[in-house]
Design a protein around this motif. Structure first.
Motif, mmCIF file in Angstrom:
data_model
loop_
_atom_site.group_PDB
_atom_site.id
_atom_site.type_symbol
_atom_site.label_atom_id
_atom_site.label_comp_id
_atom_site.label_asym_id
_atom_site.label_seq_id
_atom_site.Cartn_x
_atom_site.Cartn_y
_atom_site.Cartn_z
ATOM 1 N N TYR A 188 -2.680 27.937 23.490
ATOM 2 C CA TYR A 188 -3.155 27.984 22.101
ATOM 3 C C TYR A 188 -3.053 26.582 21.521
ATOM 4 C CZ TYR A 188 -3.609 29.045 17.144
ATOM 5 O OH TYR A 188 -4.024 29.062 15.834
ATOM 6 N N PHE B 108 -7.463 29.684 20.935
ATOM 7 C CA PHE B 108 -6.862 29.967 22.233
ATOM 8 C C PHE B 108 -7.963 29.863 23.291
ATOM 9 C CE2 PHE B 108 -6.457 33.196 25.591
ATOM 10 C CZ PHE B 108 -5.297 32.768 26.208
ATOM 11 N N ASN C 31 4.576 29.157 22.791
ATOM 12 C CA ASN C 31 3.331 28.578 23.298
ATOM 13 C C ASN C 31 3.694 27.665 24.472
ATOM 14 O OD1 ASN C 31 0.554 28.075 23.422
ATOM 15 N ND2 ASN C 31 0.661 26.357 21.974
#
Length: 330
Positions: free
Chosen positions: A220, A227, A215
């Motif tokens: 997210y 998201f 990530n």
């Protein structure tokens, strides 16, 4: 007078009886002769009803007893049998029509009658005049989208313009200096891959995947489980889940609308289910994964040996802004 008539009939009956007795005694001394042939029927006698009325008789003599008293009235005789009914008399002439009687009082309302049959259709009426235009009504709800119409025909080409006059060719210019070498363009990036560290997450809300595999751009959010699109483009999302103890119903949601549904019926051992989808997103669109369908449809499971994973990444951008480039110096 009635008593006198009775006395006269009594004397007549006595005289007839005496004559019959004398006749029988005289005939008894002789032998009976041969009976003669029966005589012819006589002519019917005249009806005595048309005779003349006789004179009124003398009043009768009152009978007195030996001691000079009037005899008592005799007992009343028994009533005779009823005679046969007489013949019907001739029909009388009809009487004159009587006067019209007065109007009687209105009677009580009668019961409601049965519904009659439908009558024949009446003739078509005359067309009425056109009424005035009414007020504009409220705008109705938007109807469903219609079907896509057929493709139209290709239009005819427009008229060809006049060819301009060709100008004179100019002189060849001098060769310019060599420019610096350009750099490779920077492509837009967006990707994540997260996993679940707990089992049986709550229903009808985003699953909070807190086990991060990648990530790097933080697109997210591990706190909300959502998201958020930062770069408009086409994305690919996929998920792999482990099922244990219960059935599973999972949906991939875009901005509150369920776009993809996956279900698995628990068979008594660890099951696996997965799903994937390609979506075009605009900047600010949100994507998440959520369980739904009741408590017995929330069998999402995860432990150190069994994973439930949610991933997504950008395939290509649809933004009209060109990608920036990196320049290299000599």
């Amino acid at each position: 007078m009635k008593l006198n008539m009775k006395l006269w009939f009594l004397l007549l009956a006595i005289a007839i009886s005496t004559e019959e007795i004398q006749r029988e005694s005289s005939c008894a001394e002789r032998y009976a002769g041969i009976p003669g042939n029966p005589g012819h029927n006589g002519i019917p006698g005249r009806d005595g009803r048309d005779g003349t009325k006789g004179e009124k008789g003398d009043p009768g003599i009152k009978l007195l007893s030996t001691d000079g008293r009037v005899e008592e009235k005799g007992n009343k005789g028994t009533r005779g049998e009823r005679g046969w009914p007489g013949k019907f008399g001739p029909t009388g002439m009809p009487g004159p029509v009587g006067d019209k009687g007065q109007k009687g009082d209105q009677g009580l309302q009668g019961r409601k009658g049965l519904k009659g049959d439908i009558g024949p259709v009446g003739p078509k009426g005359i067309k009425g005049e056109t009424g005035g235009q009414g007020e504009i009504g409220l705008k109705g709800p938007m109807g469903p989208m219609g079907h896509i119409g057929p493709k139209g025909e290709i239009g005819a080409p427009g008229p060809k313009g006049n060819k301009g006059i060709q100008g004179e060719r100019g002189w060849k210019g001098d060769r310019g200096d060599k420019g610096n070498q350009g750099g490779a363009p920077i492509l837009p990036r967006s990707a994540f891959s997260v996993g679940l560290s707990t089992k049986f997450p709550p229903l009808n809300i985003p699953i909070k995947f807190d086990k991060v595999m990648y990530n790097g751009l933080n697109h997210y959010n591990t706190v909300t489980g959502v998201f958020t699109c930062q770069i408009a483009g086409v994305y690919y999302f996929t998920y792999h889940i482990t099922v244990l103890a219960k059935n599973v119903r999972v949906a991939l949601v875009k901005n509150g609308y369920r776009m993809l549904h996956t279900s698995d019926k628990y068979q008594g051992a660890e099951d696996q289910a997965s799903g994937g989808i390609v979506l075009e997103l605009k900047e600010g669109d949100q994507i998440w994964l959520e369980p739904y369908g009741g408590e017995m449809s929330n069998g999402l499971y995860a432990d150190p040996d069994d994973d439930t994973v949610f991933s997504g990444f950008l395939l290509f951008s649809t933004s009209e802004i060109p990608a920036p480039t990196t320049l290299f110096r000599d």
